[in-house]
Design a protein around this motif. Structure first.
Motif, mmCIF file in Angstrom:
data_model
loop_
_atom_site.group_PDB
_atom_site.id
_atom_site.type_symbol
_atom_site.label_atom_id
_atom_site.label_comp_id
_atom_site.label_asym_id
_atom_site.label_seq_id
_atom_site.Cartn_x
_atom_site.Cartn_y
_atom_site.Cartn_z
ATOM 1 N N SER A 75 0.842 -1.189 0.000
ATOM 2 C CA SER A 75 0.000 0.000 0.000
ATOM 3 C C SER A 75 0.879 1.240 0.000
ATOM 4 O O SER A 75 1.969 1.250 0.566
ATOM 5 C CB SER A 75 -0.898 0.020 1.239
ATOM 6 O OG SER A 75 -1.608 1.230 1.314
ATOM 7 N N ASN A 77 -0.711 3.924 1.119
ATOM 8 C CA ASN A 77 -1.514 4.637 2.102
ATOM 9 C C ASN A 77 -0.807 4.571 3.467
ATOM 10 O O ASN A 77 -0.852 3.553 4.151
ATOM 11 C CB ASN A 77 -2.911 4.009 2.162
ATOM 12 C CG ASN A 77 -3.819 4.688 3.141
ATOM 13 O OD1 ASN A 77 -3.391 5.392 4.041
ATOM 14 N ND2 ASN A 77 -5.112 4.466 2.957
ATOM 15 N N TYR A 80 -2.900 3.469 6.543
ATOM 16 C CA TYR A 80 -3.151 2.029 6.558
ATOM 17 C C TYR A 80 -1.922 1.292 7.086
ATOM 18 O O TYR A 80 -2.018 0.411 7.942
ATOM 19 C CB TYR A 80 -3.496 1.544 5.140
ATOM 20 C CG TYR A 80 -3.517 0.045 5.004
ATOM 21 C CD1 TYR A 80 -4.612 -0.686 5.450
ATOM 22 C CD2 TYR A 80 -2.456 -0.643 4.433
ATOM 23 C CE1 TYR A 80 -4.643 -2.075 5.332
ATOM 24 C CE2 TYR A 80 -2.463 -2.013 4.315
ATOM 25 C CZ TYR A 80 -3.565 -2.729 4.766
ATOM 26 O OH TYR A 80 -3.582 -4.097 4.659
#
Length: 166
Positions: A75, A77, A80
């Motif tokens: 990821s 992100n 996250y």
């Protein structure tokens, strides 16, 4: 109606049970395994896997349960990734920072150290060779974290000490 005796334990039975419990508790203490989070720069993965392997080797004195990230999160992100790393940190009692020339500049290693300290975890560093790298992560330096040489006895003592001082 109802009376009272029957089936009680003799004091000799109680003493015997006490001794058995004390013995089992002593054995459990001697065989305690610490829950460890290993913080490292991803480029050092091969060496960290060697450390993990040594901890799993039955013939080695090094013993801990590794709650670290085994594979990078797929990821981009950051929230996250942080959430997942926090979950792993929450399962440990001590963080071991693998100190190399790369860890000082790793934003993730520095963040992991800060997060471990915020969550009340003990933090120690481990290095290969005769001396730790000249530069260590900022959070490691600022919080006076202890660094030890990659040797079984030294590392286990440092893990135990960091676990009890958190």
């Amino acid at each position: 109606m109802g009376g009272g005796s029957g089936g009680g334990l003799f004091s000799s039975d109680i003493k015997g049970l006490e001794e058995k419990v004390k013995q089992r508790l002593a054995e459990a203490k001697a065989d305690v395994s610490r829950h460890v989070f290993i913080s490292f720069d991803h480029e050092d993965l091969d060496e960290v896997n060697l450390l993990r392997g040594q901890a799993k080797n039955d013939k080695a004195d090094l013993q801990f349960d590794d709650h670290s990230v085994k594979e990078p999160f797929d990821s981009a992100n950051a929230d996250y990734i942080k959430r997942n790393i926090r979950e792993k940190i929450d399962r440990c009692s001590v963080a071991v920072v693998y100190l190399t020339g790369k860890t000082a500049s790793s934003k993730w290693v520095n963040w992991e150290i800060e997060e471990c300290l915020k969550r009340g975890k003990g933090v120690i560093g481990v290095y290969k060779g005769d001396a730790p790298p000249a530069k260590t992560p900022t959070a490691f330096q600022q919080n006076g974290c202890k660094a030890v040489k990659w040797e079984h006895d030294a590392l286990m003592r440092a893990i135990e000490e960091a676990s009890t001082k958190r």
